[in-house]
Design an enzyme around this catalytic site. Structure first.
Site, PDB file in Angstrom:
ATOM      1  N   HIS A 196       0.805  -1.231   0.000  1.00 22.06           N
ATOM      2  CA  HIS A 196       0.000   0.000   0.000  1.00 22.06           C
ATOM      3  C   HIS A 196       0.830   1.268   0.000  1.00 22.06           C
ATOM      4  CE1 HIS A 196      -3.922  -1.970   0.879  1.00 22.06           C
ATOM      5  NE2 HIS A 196      -3.138  -2.875   1.443  1.00 22.06           N
ATOM      6  N   LYS A 220      -8.752  13.581   4.813  1.00 21.33           N
ATOM      7  CA  LYS A 220      -7.840  12.431   4.741  1.00 21.33           C
ATOM      8  C   LYS A 220      -6.836  12.621   5.863  1.00 21.33           C
ATOM      9  CE  LYS A 220      -6.832  13.784   0.444  1.00 21.33           C
ATOM     10  NZ  LYS A 220      -6.777  12.675  -0.488  1.00 21.33           N
ATOM     11  N   ARG A 221      -6.017  11.604   6.152  1.00 23.34           N
ATOM     12  CA  ARG A 221      -4.950  11.795   7.133  1.00 23.34           C
ATOM     13  C   ARG A 221      -4.076  12.980   6.729  1.00 23.34           C
ATOM     14  NH1 ARG A 221      -4.315   7.791  11.150  1.00 23.34           N
ATOM     15  NH2 ARG A 221      -2.565   9.089  11.785  1.00 23.34           N
ATOM     16  N   LYS A 252       0.427  14.437   1.110  1.00 22.79           N
ATOM     17  CA  LYS A 252      -0.941  14.697   0.650  1.00 22.79           C
ATOM     18  C   LYS A 252      -1.186  16.186   0.408  1.00 22.79           C
ATOM     19  CE  LYS A 252      -2.750  10.675   3.202  1.00 22.79           C
ATOM     20  NZ  LYS A 252      -3.389   9.768   2.213  1.00 22.79           N
ATOM     21  N   THR A 298      -8.752   6.443  -1.789  1.00 16.22           N
ATOM     22  CA  THR A 298     -10.088   5.859  -1.905  1.00 16.22           C
ATOM     23  C   THR A 298     -11.162   6.908  -1.617  1.00 16.22           C
ATOM     24  OG1 THR A 298      -9.727   5.025   0.332  1.00 16.22           O
ATOM     25  CG2 THR A 298      -9.546   3.434  -1.465  1.00 16.22           C
ATOM     26  N   LYS A 329     -15.073   7.863  -3.307  1.00 15.45           N
ATOM     27  CA  LYS A 329     -16.331   8.164  -2.600  1.00 15.45           C
ATOM     28  C   LYS A 329     -16.908   9.485  -3.101  1.00 15.45           C
ATOM     29  CE  LYS A 329     -14.261   5.798   1.267  1.00 15.45           C
ATOM     30  NZ  LYS A 329     -13.429   5.971   2.474  1.00 15.45           N
TER      31      LYS A 329
HETATM   32  C1  26Q Z   1       3.185   0.304  10.502  1.00 12.30           C
HETATM   33  C2  26Q Z   1       4.044  -0.030  11.535  1.00 12.30           C
HETATM   34  C3  26Q Z   1       3.853   0.442  12.820  1.00 12.30           C
HETATM   35  C4  26Q Z   1       2.751   1.245  13.076  1.00 12.30           C
HETATM   36  C5  26Q Z   1       1.889   1.567  12.062  1.00 12.30           C
HETATM   37  C6  26Q Z   1       2.096   1.102  10.773  1.00 12.30           C
HETATM   38  C7  26Q Z   1       1.158   1.467   9.688  1.00 12.30           C
HETATM   39  C8  26Q Z   1      -0.205   1.505   9.921  1.00 12.30           C
HETATM   40  C9  26Q Z   1      -1.089   1.867   8.917  1.00 12.30           C
HETATM   41  C10 26Q Z   1       1.613   1.778   8.411  1.00 12.30           C
HETATM   42  C11 26Q Z   1       0.733   2.136   7.410  1.00 12.30           C
HETATM   43  C12 26Q Z   1      -0.641   2.186   7.647  1.00 12.30           C
HETATM   44  C13 26Q Z   1      -1.635   2.571   6.650  1.00 12.30           C
HETATM   45  C14 26Q Z   1      -1.380   2.852   5.386  1.00 12.30           C
HETATM   46  C15 26Q Z   1      -2.437   3.284   4.472  1.00 12.30           C
HETATM   47  O1  26Q Z   1      -3.561   3.537   4.870  1.00 12.30           O
HETATM   48  N1  26Q Z   1      -2.136   3.380   3.177  1.00 12.30           N
HETATM   49  C16 26Q Z   1      -3.138   3.790   2.194  1.00 12.30           C
HETATM   50  O2  26Q Z   1      -3.773   2.614   1.732  1.00 12.30           O
HETATM   51  C17 26Q Z   1      -4.865   2.943   0.895  1.00 12.30           C
HETATM   52  C18 26Q Z   1      -5.565   1.650   0.525  1.00 12.30           C
HETATM   53  O3  26Q Z   1      -4.805   0.923  -0.384  1.00 12.30           O
HETATM   54  C19 26Q Z   1      -4.412   3.724  -0.320  1.00 12.30           C
HETATM   55  O4  26Q Z   1      -5.555   4.124  -1.033  1.00 12.30           O
HETATM   56  C20 26Q Z   1      -3.608   4.955   0.101  1.00 12.30           C
HETATM   57  O5  26Q Z   1      -3.080   5.596  -1.045  1.00 12.30           O
HETATM   58  C21 26Q Z   1      -2.514   4.555   1.051  1.00 12.30           C
HETATM   59  O6  26Q Z   1      -1.841   5.702   1.541  1.00 12.30           O
END
Ligand code: 26Q
Length: 823
Positions: free
Chosen positions: A364, A555-556, A561, A663, A667
């Site tokens: 991702h 978004k975050r 971004k 995503t 929406k």
């Molecule tokens: C990893 C290690 C330790 C703590 C947290 C994490 C962690 C947690 C969540 C790393 C990444 C995430 C989330 C990533 C994320 O949401 N990525 C998004 O995924 C979407 C679905 O595929 C995409 O549409 C986005 O572009 C992408 O940023």
């Protein structure tokens, strides 16, 4: 109207109302003196949950009896949001229930609003998992979601003095009526200890993992109903608890209080979701969480396999597949090996062949800082047996590589699962790739960049492993449920087939030329905007006008971004107003919402900047209704359900090549917003579907970003652009931080840095020009409405029904299972 609900189950309306009343008065012990809508919400949810249970058991038993191939979606995050409306929609009882509640003097909206969000995810990746399991159930696919039951979900965000303040989200405080605890499927999880090897009677090396400190994983199941099809799949979330003897040992030693306190260590594992949407490296608790998920889920699947097939695993890979949601659960590769070798007695080659035919990995992100690496020393300490297995996997893999490229030691170093250096690290993405039969990205550009960049060596070795699966969103939650007025118009116009085949929205295209249809479409959009204003009125006394462009970025908060670019545009508009440059003005209301990771300094500064700029602009009488800027606090799933129907303009403005897919963009499109965006992630595919004339494109391409980063000179760009220069000067002179000197210095420095990886200054001019085209287009309301209709009509590709169909035909290869029940 007398509407009959499922008479076959004894679920006629009068039974339903009777159930509701019984739960309310007898189960929950409330009466007419109770004013909180919460208990009515609970009673209603219990009555509805009852209507899912028969289908759920039937689905469960059908999968078991038919011994069909099954898939498991392993994810550290399931960002489910609320359940009630979705359950009613999928059962087809929304209107009947609403009427029944109304007759009892209850306001449905109030009940719905009293359900807390299940915020067990950070953002895109977690919400994608939720949309996926909805689509799997709707497509009748035998797929189970496996995750963690965090006691505390994503923090709730307060804004105090313009700054983000995090509050813990104890979402389970009032219980959770949708889950069922299943202690009978508890599994034991080992941590720590040491290993010991010996040679068995057949000359195979055998290893025991001993002196471990164990904990228990207890599953909680939530039903996942398909759309009116009788299927109810399962989301199984693990909670960590202490083992019995864990307490007993200490108890016998006389340390009763100590032993009870020690329970905390075990139960802490699933206490809280990590609120970073990028890697928070090296935290032992996070590795414990990941291993708990992988081990409990694999033991669950293997346990049920052994129950049916004994220790014969020859068909295991043909009947089971695991989809890894990023590298977070990728330790499952090594854990499956451990279970097959140490617990079920297979030999290495057989176990490895099974593992490699069973695991599939989705990536991702391309951001190198977000790739998971674990220090070998921590790994060894926490999971010594798993570390050994990873070294063995790597040794076999290195032998494969050197057989293919003899003597290419640099390649071996590059591809090794173990990264050498001052300290050794495990590269989790490489473990996932080596152990999987499929590796996919989440949008066409992202998958291409993975193959050409990050995973280039692996792509060269195994080109057939790599594929793309462009993301989607579920049209049930993100159109039918959140925008019932628009959904009704669509159904009245083209029938209801779109709910399970979103490509049918294409049939709306000719209606873009129909004046009456356009008028109705416009009325609905304006109504949704008004609702959004009313909803926001609770928190803000900002007066925004419904005729302004609603320009939304939620978004975050992340530098890539580029919420900052959005703010620069807002400051530019403010500057124009102050200079009287307002000929042909289009009123605009800019809404920005999102959470920053608690430790992400720059993201928090950006939130502060948005709030400060907002205060200056919204209180300036010269500005008036021409421009508003509002920060929407505590952005979450249930907030997006209110926001996306009321958006005119969707901001998708990441630096090209950085957003894997996005995503939220989908929406908004589905709900008839137009996109202003860069050629990044799924934006590219959105523009392809809707046509360039219905999309506001701007900015450098990914190649141009790469090229320019080698000689980037933001100061030259700023000095050559009067508008940007004035914006920067306003910031520099402290116009938005009169009593807080210097607080935005770091933001200014980042814009001006030749090393700014997000290239904010580089895209400013092009963004401003695109926004001018937006204003001009919005002046022609009738044409704007046409484009809005065409956006919705072209959004069919972005249903997770399409995405999941692709996962299934190209990766999982499951057969749909009809749940033959008459209900
Ligand atoms: C990893 C290690 C330790 C703590 C947290 C994490 C962690 C947690 C969540 C790393 C990444 C995430 C989330 C990533 C994320 O949401 N990525 C998004 O995924 C979407 C679905 O595929 C995409 O549409 C986005 O572009 C992408 O940023």
């Amino acid at each position: 109207s007398t509407i009959t609900i499922l008479p076959e189950l004894g679920m006629a309306e009068q039974d339903f109302v009777a159930d509701f009343k019984r739960y309310y008065s007898h189960r929950l012990g409330r009466d007419e003196n109770c004013t909180s809508p919460h208990y009515a919400y609970e009673a209603l949810s219990m009555a509805i949950s009852d209507r899912l249970i028969e289908r759920w058991k039937k689905t469960y038993n059908t999968y078991k009896e038919t011994d069909c191939k099954r898939a498991y979606y392993l994810s550290m995050e399931f960002l489910m949001g609320r359940t009630l409306s979705n359950a009613m929609l999928n059962l087809g009882i929304t209107e009947a229930v609403e009427q029944a509640m109304y007759d009892l003097g209850l306001e449905m909206e109030e009940l719905v609003e009293s359900e807390p969000d299940a915020g067990l995810g950070n953002g895109g990746l977690g919400r994608l998992a939720a949309c996926f399991i909805d689509s799997c159930a709707t497509l009748r696919l035998p797929v189970t979601g496996y995750g963690l039951r965090y006691e505390y979900g994503m923090f709730s965000q307060d804004i105090i003095n313009g700054e983000q303040v995090e509050k813990p989200d104890h979402w389970l405080r009032n219980g959770n009526v949708w889950e069922i605890e299943r202690p009978e499927y508890t599994h034991r999880i080992k941590f720590g200890g040491r290993t010991e090897s010996h040679i068995d009677e057949f000359g195979n090396k055998r290893t025991s993992w001993m002196d471990t400190q164990d904990i228990l994983a207890v599953p909680y199941d939530t039903p996942i109903p398909g759309y009116r099809n009788g299927t109810v799949n399962t989301l199984r979330l693990w909670k960590a608890t202490a083992t019995e003897e864990f307490n007993l040992q200490e108890f016998n030693a006389g340390d009763y209080a100590e032993s009870v306190a020690a329970k905390n260590t075990a139960e802490n594992i699933t206490m809280v979701l990590y609120p970073n949407d990028a890697n928070e490296n090296g935290k032992a608790l996070r590795l414990r969480q990941q291993y708990l998920l992988a081990s409990a889920s694999l033991q669950d699947v293997i346990g049920s396999w052994v129950g049916r097939h004994g220790n014969n695993f020859s068909e295991f890979a043909a009947k089971n597949t695991f989809q890894l949601n990023d590298t977070h659960p990728s330790i499952a590769v090594a854990e499956l090996m451990r279970l097959l070798l140490d617990v079920h007695g297979l030999v290495w080659d057989d176990a490895w062949a099974i593992t490699r035919k069973t695991m599939a990995y989705t990536n991702h992100t391309l951001l190198p800082e977000a790739l998971e690496r674990w220090s070998v020393s921590l790994f060894k300490q926490l999971l010594p047996r798993l570390m050994e297995i990873i070294f063995d996997i790597n040794a076999h893999f290195m032998a494969e590589v050197s057989a293919h490229w003899p003597g290419d030691t640099d390649r071996l170093r590059r591809m090794s699962i173990i990264e050498e250096g001052d300290e050794q690290h495990v590269r989790m993405a490489y473990l996932a790739i080596v152990g999987s039969y499929s590796v996919n990205g989440v949008a066409a550009l992202h998958s291409k960049l993975l193959q050409q960049g990050l995973f280039r060596d692996f792509y060269e070795f195994w080109p057939d492993k790599f594929n793309n699966k462009t993301n989607g969103v579920t049209p049930r939650r993100w159109l039918a449920a959140c925008n019932p007025e628009l959904a009704e118009l669509i159904t009245a116009t083209i029938g209801n087939g779109w709910l399970t085949d979103l490509s049918q929205l294409k049939k709306l295209e000719p209606f873009a030329e129909d004046k009456k249809f356009r008028k109705r479409w416009h009325e609905i959009k304006q109504g949704a905007k008004q609702k959004l204003i009313d909803y926001k009125k609770h928190e803000h006394d900002v007066d925004f006008n419904v005729d302004a462009i609603f320009d939304v970025q939620v978004k975050r908060v992340h530098e890539y971004k580029r919420q900052l670019l959005n703010v620069l545009h807002v400051i530019h508009l403010y500057d124009r107003i102050k200079r009287g440059d307002t000929a042909n003005w289009t009123d605009r209301c800019v809404l920005i919402g999102g959470k920053a990771a608690p430790g992400y300094y720059m993201a928090k500064k950006i939130i502060k900047l948005i709030n400060n700029v907002s205060n200056v602009i919204n209180s300036d009488p010269d500005v008036g209704r021409k421009l508003k800027l509002v920060f929407l606090p505590n952005y979450r799933v249930s907030a997006m359900e209110k926001i996306c129907p009321g958006a005119d303009l969707s901001e998708q403005i990441s630096t090209a090549g950085k957003e894997a897919s996005g995503t939220g963009n989908m929406k908004f499109m589905m709900n008839g917003a137009l996109t202003i965006g860069t050629l990044d992630g799924a934006n590219i595919e959105i523009r392809e579907e809707v046509g360039d004339e219905n999309f506001f494109l701007f900015g450098l391409t990914e190649e141009q970003v790469e090229e320019m980063s080698r000689h980037y000179d933001p100061n030259a760009i700023i000095n050559q652009d009067e508008d940007l220069l004035r914006v920067i000067k306003l910031l520099e002179c402290g116009h938005f931080n009169q009593f807080e000197p210097g607080i935005f210095d770091d933001i200014l420095a980042s814009i001006k840095s030749p090393h700014d990886p997000w290239m904010t200054a580089a895209d400013f001019r092009s963004f401003i020009d695109a926004q001018k085209r937006v204003e001009a287009a919005y002046k022609d309301q009738d044409h704007w409405t046409k484009m809005s209709i065409l956006n919705c009509a072209a959004s069919g590709k972005f249903s997770t029904d399409r995405t999941i169909t692709d996962y299934n035909t190209e990766i999982w290869k499951l057969k749909p299972v009809n749940i033959d029940n008459k209900f």
